[in-house]
Write an enzyme that holds these catalytic residues in place. Structure first.
Site, PDB file in Angstrom:
ATOM      1  CG  ASP A  86      -1.760   1.187   1.428  1.00  0.00           C
ATOM      2  OD1 ASP A  86      -1.674   2.107   0.597  1.00  0.00           O
ATOM      3  OD2 ASP A  86      -2.528   1.213   2.409  1.00  0.00           O
ATOM      4  CG  ASP A  87       3.722   3.927  -2.903  1.00  0.00           C
ATOM      5  OD1 ASP A  87       4.074   4.635  -1.952  1.00  0.00           O
ATOM      6  OD2 ASP A  87       4.171   4.096  -4.050  1.00  0.00           O
ATOM      7  CB  THR A  88      -0.180   6.684  -3.650  1.00  0.00           C
ATOM      8  OG1 THR A  88      -0.773   5.829  -4.642  1.00  0.00           O
ATOM      9  CG2 THR A  88       1.215   7.061  -4.083  1.00  0.00           C
ATOM     10  CB  THR A 145      -3.844   5.386  -6.295  1.00  0.00           C
ATOM     11  OG1 THR A 145      -3.137   6.490  -5.738  1.00  0.00           O
ATOM     12  CG2 THR A 145      -4.739   5.857  -7.417  1.00  0.00           C
ATOM     13  CE  LYS A 172       6.415   1.763  -0.731  1.00  0.00           C
ATOM     14  NZ  LYS A 172       6.920   2.316  -2.000  1.00  0.00           N
TER      15      LYS A 172
HETATM   16  P1  5GP Z   1      -0.340   2.501  -4.836  1.00  0.00           P
HETATM   17  O1  5GP Z   1       0.459   3.755  -5.031  1.00  0.00           O
HETATM   18  O2  5GP Z   1      -1.580   2.528  -5.671  1.00  0.00           O
HETATM   19  O3  5GP Z   1      -0.611   2.202  -3.390  1.00  0.00           O
HETATM   20  O4  5GP Z   1       0.541   1.310  -5.361  1.00  0.00           O
HETATM   21  C1  5GP Z   1       0.464   0.928  -6.716  1.00  0.00           C
HETATM   22  C2  5GP Z   1       1.401  -0.179  -7.076  1.00  0.00           C
HETATM   23  O5  5GP Z   1       2.704   0.367  -7.220  1.00  0.00           O
HETATM   24  C3  5GP Z   1       1.559  -1.329  -6.100  1.00  0.00           C
HETATM   25  O6  5GP Z   1       0.562  -2.303  -6.192  1.00  0.00           O
HETATM   26  C4  5GP Z   1       2.900  -1.869  -6.555  1.00  0.00           C
HETATM   27  O7  5GP Z   1       2.736  -2.721  -7.663  1.00  0.00           O
HETATM   28  C5  5GP Z   1       3.650  -0.630  -6.984  1.00  0.00           C
HETATM   29  N1  5GP Z   1       4.532  -0.197  -5.886  1.00  0.00           N
HETATM   30  C6  5GP Z   1       4.368   0.851  -5.065  1.00  0.00           C
HETATM   31  N2  5GP Z   1       5.387   0.918  -4.190  1.00  0.00           N
HETATM   32  C7  5GP Z   1       6.192  -0.124  -4.465  1.00  0.00           C
HETATM   33  C8  5GP Z   1       7.423  -0.610  -3.903  1.00  0.00           C
HETATM   34  O8  5GP Z   1       7.997  -0.079  -2.940  1.00  0.00           O
HETATM   35  N3  5GP Z   1       7.954  -1.713  -4.467  1.00  0.00           N
HETATM   36  C9  5GP Z   1       7.393  -2.351  -5.525  1.00  0.00           C
HETATM   37  N4  5GP Z   1       8.005  -3.418  -5.999  1.00  0.00           N
HETATM   38  N5  5GP Z   1       6.234  -1.939  -6.080  1.00  0.00           N
HETATM   39  C10 5GP Z   1       5.649  -0.838  -5.553  1.00  0.00           C
END
Ligand code: 5GP
Length: 211
Positions: free
Chosen positions: A117-119, A121, A160
Site C-alpha cells: 500500500d503505497d499511495t 490509489t 508505507k
Molecule cells: P499505490 O500507489 O496505488 O498504493 O501502489 C500501486 C502499485 O505500485 C503497487 O501495487 C505496486 O505494484 C507498486 N509499488 C508501489 N510501491 C512499491 C514498492 O515499494 N515496491 C514495488 N516493488 N512496487 C511498488
C-alpha cells in the site's frame, strides 16, 4: 536516492503466516481477490495458513490493475503543481459482472490482497469498484439485501507510512478490516518475484538489518 529494501520469499512466507491468525480472528474471509501481479504470491501463501481443518481452501480470484501517472501537459498542468499530476488506474483484468465470478462475491467476506500500500490509489480503486460491481450484480439477481451484506477487507505485506492519495471506506481500518504485516517508511521495496537474479537478491537482503 530512495532507499531500497530487499524482501526474500522466506520473509514473505513468514509475513503471511504471522498475519493469518489476525485475519482469521478479525475477518474470517470466505474468498480472496488477489490484485495482480504483486498480490498473487501472498494470496496463495496466505491460503495455506487460512485453511481450517475440515473446511475447504478459500478460493482465490484475480484482478489486474496498473497505475499510470498522467504526465503534466505544459500550460494546463505546470510541473510546479505536483498535486495536479493525477494517477489513473487501468484494469488489465477484472471479474466478469454477468458470470458466476461476481455472483460468488454476493454476501461474502472478501479479502483483497496486494503486496504494498503505497499511495493507496490502487486499493481505493479496487475496493470502490468491486463494491459497486457486487451491488450491481446483486441487484441484477434480485439479491440486493444479500449484496448489502458483502464485506471487503484488505491485506498487504507492507504499508508505507506516508500521506495517502487514496482513501478506504470509513470504518475499514477501525473495524479491523485492514491489515498490513509491516509498516515501513517511504522506501522502495524489492520483492523476490521481480528479481532477475534471485541469488543476488537474497545476498542483498542478507546484508540488510533484519526486521
Ligand atoms: P499505490 O500507489 O496505488 O498504493 O501502489 C500501486 C502499485 O505500485 C503497487 O501495487 C505496486 O505494484 C507498486 N509499488 C508501489 N510501491 C512499491 C514498492 O515499494 N515496491 C514495488 N516493488 N512496487 C511498488
Amino acid at each position: 536516492m530512495v532507499e531500497k529494501v530487499y524482501i526474500t520469499y522466506n520473509q514473505v512466507h513468514k509475513l503471511c503466516q504471522e498475519s493469518a491468525a489476525r485475519i482469521l480472528n478479525d475477518f474470517k474471509p470466505n474468498l480472496m481477490i488477489a490484485i495482480g501481479g504483486g498480490g498473487y504470491v501472498p494470496a496463495r501463501i496466505l491460503r495455506s495458513f487460512l485453511k481450517r481443518p475440515g473446511s475447504p481452501n478459500i478460493p482465490i480470484q484475480a484482478i489486474g490493475l496498473s497505475l499510470y501517472e498522467s504526465l503534466p501537459t505544459s500550460a494546463s498542468s505546470p510541473s510546479s503543481a505536483p498535486e495536479t499530476a493525477g494517477t489513473i488506474v487501468t484494469r488489465t483484468q477484472w471479474l466478469d459482472l454477468s458470470s458466476l465470478e461476481m455472483a460468488n462475491l454476493i454476501g461474502k467476506r472478501v479479502l483483497i490482497v496486494d503486496e504494498v500500500d503505497d499511495t493507496r490509489t490502487t486499493l481505493e480503486y479496487a475496493v470502490r469498484e468491486l463494491q459497486k460491481d457486487v451491488e450491481a450484480a446483486a441487484e441484477q439477481q434480485g439479491r440486493q439485501e444479500e449484496g448489502g451484506r458483502t464485506k471487503f477487507s484488505v491485506f498487504v505485506l507492507h504499508n508505507k507510512e506516508k500521506v495517502k492519495r487514496g482513501r478506504l471506506p470509513d470504518g475499514m481500518v477501525q473495524e479491523g478490516r485492514y491489515a498490513a504485516a509491516r509498516t515501513v517508511g517511504d522506501v522502495w521495496i524489492c520483492y523476490p518475484w521481480e528479481a532477475t537474479d534471485i541469488d543476488e537478491h537474497d545476498r542483498l537482503a542478507a546484508q540488510q538489518p533484519q526486521t
